[in-house]
Motif scaffolding. Structure first.
Motif, PDB file in Angstrom:
ATOM      1  N   GLN A 105       1.058  -1.297   0.225  1.00  0.00           N
ATOM      2  CA  GLN A 105      -0.168  -0.447   0.189  1.00  0.00           C
ATOM      3  C   GLN A 105       0.884   1.428   0.187  1.00  0.00           C
TER       4      GLN A 105
ATOM      5  N   GLN B 344      -7.375  15.062  -0.043  1.00  0.00           N
ATOM      6  CA  GLN B 344      -7.882  13.642   0.968  1.00  0.00           C
ATOM      7  C   GLN B 344      -6.507  12.633   0.302  1.00  0.00           C
ATOM      8  N   GLY B 345      -5.716  12.306   1.244  1.00  0.00           N
ATOM      9  CA  GLY B 345      -5.458  10.305   0.640  1.00  0.00           C
ATOM     10  C   GLY B 345      -3.893  11.333   0.349  1.00  0.00           C
ATOM     11  N   GLN B 364      -3.748   7.918  -3.650  1.00  0.00           N
ATOM     12  CA  GLN B 364      -4.099   7.003  -2.582  1.00  0.00           C
ATOM     13  C   GLN B 364      -4.866   7.401  -1.647  1.00  0.00           C
ATOM     14  N   ASN B 365      -6.139   7.420  -1.828  1.00  0.00           N
ATOM     15  CA  ASN B 365      -7.278   7.627  -1.018  1.00  0.00           C
ATOM     16  C   ASN B 365      -7.714   6.264  -0.639  1.00  0.00           C
ATOM     17  N   LYS B 366      -8.248   6.173   0.553  1.00  0.00           N
ATOM     18  CA  LYS B 366      -9.573   4.983   0.997  1.00  0.00           C
ATOM     19  C   LYS B 366      -9.011   3.069   0.115  1.00  0.00           C
ATOM     20  N   GLY B 367      -7.660   2.824   0.692  1.00  0.00           N
ATOM     21  CA  GLY B 367      -7.878   1.812  -0.326  1.00  0.00           C
ATOM     22  C   GLY B 367      -7.356   1.922  -1.605  1.00  0.00           C
ATOM     23  N   ARG B 368      -7.994   2.771  -2.117  1.00  0.00           N
ATOM     24  CA  ARG B 368      -7.781   2.784  -4.492  1.00  0.00           C
ATOM     25  C   ARG B 368      -6.730   3.773  -4.012  1.00  0.00           C
TER      26      ARG B 368
END
Lengths: 171, 446
Positions: A105, B344-345, B364-368
């Motif tokens: 990630q 955000q992110g 990268q934001n909220k797992g995406r």
């Protein structure tokens, strides 16, 4: 994985060195004779030889884990590293490369830098516990070498790690 | 490794313009033009009759070249090919007068005619003309390319680049190459080597073997050299590779744990990169020969992924000095960095567009993960893609298309290259014949 291969060779070489007192087993092969009864049955270089890389890996614990984005050592991590430091000071023929890793990630570049931070945290802690800095090197693999391959936190948690890999003798 | 073949030396000549009726010239205001904007557009219908074979044995080559021209143009998403069975006129000779009415009747906005000849020495000659059907005139002079047989795809790309340029007013990008990381093996033991290919995935060649991990190759401005990171010594170091000879050497880097994330400046001599010392990663610059190293940042935070503005005066970088990775712009000689990402992110791997107007990035934001673009001052952020893992954008030479890595999730996860227009349209996979990551798009070839 040249380093691992090299560590295995060294472990083998150390096992030979430990064979000062040898005798033939029932198959005619030389085996180490333990100095006392407590050592009977110990196969040099195996996980129950406290001077072996395998013992370091399995019994001392060769890795510490990190929280997301963090390079701060956890209490468990510090306990593991105290064991590593003691072992390294006892077994002074080893040097070590500390490999920092990240989960998937994050971008490749950021994860490389994050892995370096983690490896450095471990290195600094081991030095603070008395291990000579000349025996330790660091490398970051970023997200290039996950140990667990699933894409969930269960795997990510194990991939956010710093692993102390035993390597060649004193330089 | 065998040296990379030198592709065709191309000779370019203009053909004499066909005689054009004066009335048609006067219609310049209605000239064929396709403006690339953010609005959703209907692809322009074009007719590309198979190029004429002008010598014995050239028909196969004529068919292949025609097909690549069509693939290039249709692949942009800006054009639509009118099937040949709809044609009323057939083009039987390159010099035949164009029956505009017949092409108008099938609503062909543009007509491309071409001819191919080959000779006994293995040389091929390609010529083409582009017609603005509704204006009833040729758009620009016809052009002729001569080159070797093995360079036939480049000649087709040159034709398509010229057509694209005349219709859109933008520089082309088809006659260009991409360097990337070819991947193989399971996720926990990935084998990586450098590959180089045409922008469309043709002519793949490998520049390194898989004995050491290699990461993030970057072209020099002229495409003759590649900077990349390799674990050849067991520790990440930066190498520069000569594309023609495949010879490589390590960059002489100041002392540190590792060096990575290199990128050339527009002068082809300056290199910016990340250097990690004592666990801390900062940015440095020096010449590609290792002269005059200068530390550009000096902070306990991570500074990485630098990319030059086209004029070389500024760099855009990724830094987590605010707590999370964000984008900053700073003078290429160091000094204060101005944060430009505020959404955000987390933001990373910024790349300055060759047009100078936009910065592409990974978000990268909220797992995406997303590939996005924003203006140089951080305004008008726009996300172009979304997936489990998209990262590492690189710009086409004309700054209109972005190529990037998309990796699928899970144990069988695999990386592939994709491209998308900077408008967000035309998302599609790039053919690489296998798993691939870290593309870097080279310049338009000369």
């Amino acid at each position: 994985m040249k380093i691992l291969a090299r560590a295995a060779l060294i472990a083998g070489a150390l096992a030979l060195c430990a064979c000062a007192k040898t005798g033939a087993d029932r198959f005619g092969n030389d085996v180490a004779l333990g100095g006392n009864a407590a050592n009977a049955g110990i196969i040099p270089g195996s996980a129950n030889d406290p001077a072996s890389a395998a013992y370091f890996q399995q019994s001392v614990g060769d890795r510490v884990l990190f929280a997301v984005d963090q390079s701060t050592l956890t209490p468990e991590g510090r306990a593991t590293l105290q064991g590593q430091a003691q072992w390294l000071m006892t077994n002074s023929d080893y040097t070590a490369v500390i490999e920092g890793h990240a989960d998937e990630q994050g971008t490749r570049e950021y994860n490389l830098a994050l892995g370096a931070r983690r490896a450095n945290s471990v290195q600094e802690y081991l030095i603070s516990q008395g291990v000579a800095s000349s025996r330790l090197r660091v490398v970051s693999y970023g997200k290039e070498r996950p140990i667990e391959v699933c894409s969930t936190e269960a795997c990510y948690a194990k991939n956010r790690r710093a692993v102390t890999v035993l390597a060649a003798g004193m330089s | 490794m065998t040296p990379v073949k030198t592709l065709a030396r191309l000779a370019l000549t203009a053909l004499v313009a066909l005689a054009t009726p004066p009335a048609a010239i006067a219609q310049d205001s209605g000239r064929l033009r396709l403006e690339i904007t953010d609005a959703v557009i209907e692809p322009m219908p074009i007719a590309v009759p198979q190029f004429i074979a002008e010598s014995a044995g050239a028909s196969d080559m004529a068919a292949r070249i025609s097909q690549v021209v069509v693939d290039d143009l249709i692949g942009t998403g800006l054009f639509r090919q009118i099937p040949s069975d709809a044609f009323i006129s057939q083009v039987t000779a390159f010099s035949s007068p164009v029956q505009y009415a017949d092409w108008k009747a099938i609503n062909a906005q543009a007509l491309i005619t071409g001819a191919v000849s080959t000779d006994a020495n293995g040389l091929i000659n390609v010529k083409f003309r582009l017609y603005d059907v509704f204006a009833g005139q040729e758009l620009g002079d016809g052009l002729q390319f001569a080159g070797t047989q093995e360079g036939w795809r480049r000649m087709a790309h040159k034709v398509a680049d010229a057509v694209y340029n005349r219709i859109t007013g933008e520089g082309g990008y088809f006659d260009s190459r991409v360097v990337y990381v070819a991947e193989a093996g399971p996720k926990d033991q990935r084998q990586k080597r450098l590959g180089i290919m045409d922008y469309d995935g043709a002519n793949v060649q490998y520049l390194t073997d898989s004995s050491a991990i290699v990461l993030a190759p970057r072209f020099s401005p002229t495409g003759d050299r590649i900077l990349y990171t390799s674990y050849e010594t067991g520790f990440p170091r930066i190498y520069v590779l000569d594309v023609a000879s495949v010879g490589r050497r390590a960059l002489p880097i100041p002392d540190g744990d590792m060096a990575f994330s290199p990128r050339f400046g527009p002068d082809g001599n300056t290199v910016v990169f990340s250097l990690t010392q004592g666990g801390n990663t900062d940015l440095w610059r020096m010449t590609v020969d290792g002269a005059s190293p200068v530390r550009l940042t000096n902070a306990p935070s991570i500074e990485t992924a630098p990319s030059f503005s086209p004029d070389g005066s500024r760099i855009v970088i990724e830094s987590d000095r605010s707590g999370t990775p964000q984008l900053y712009v700073m003078d290429a000689n160091g000094g204060e960095a101005t944060r430009i990402s505020f959404g955000q992110g987390r933001y990373g791997t910024p790349v300055w567009s060759p047009r100078g107007d936009l910065i592409a990035f990974t978000k990268q934001n909220k797992g995406r993960f997303h590939i996005g673009v924003m203006r140089v001052d951080g305004s008008e952020e726009r996300l172009l893609t979304a997936s489990f893992l998209d990262e590492g954008p690189t710009w086409s030479p004309n700054g209109r298309v972005i190529m990037f890595t998309r990796e699928t999730q899970g144990a069988g996860g695999e990386a592939r290259l994709y491209s998308v227009d900077s408008t967000g349209r035309n998302l599609k996979p790039v053919s690489t014949g296998g798993a691939a990551s870290d593309p870097a798009w080279g310049p338009l070839q000369k």
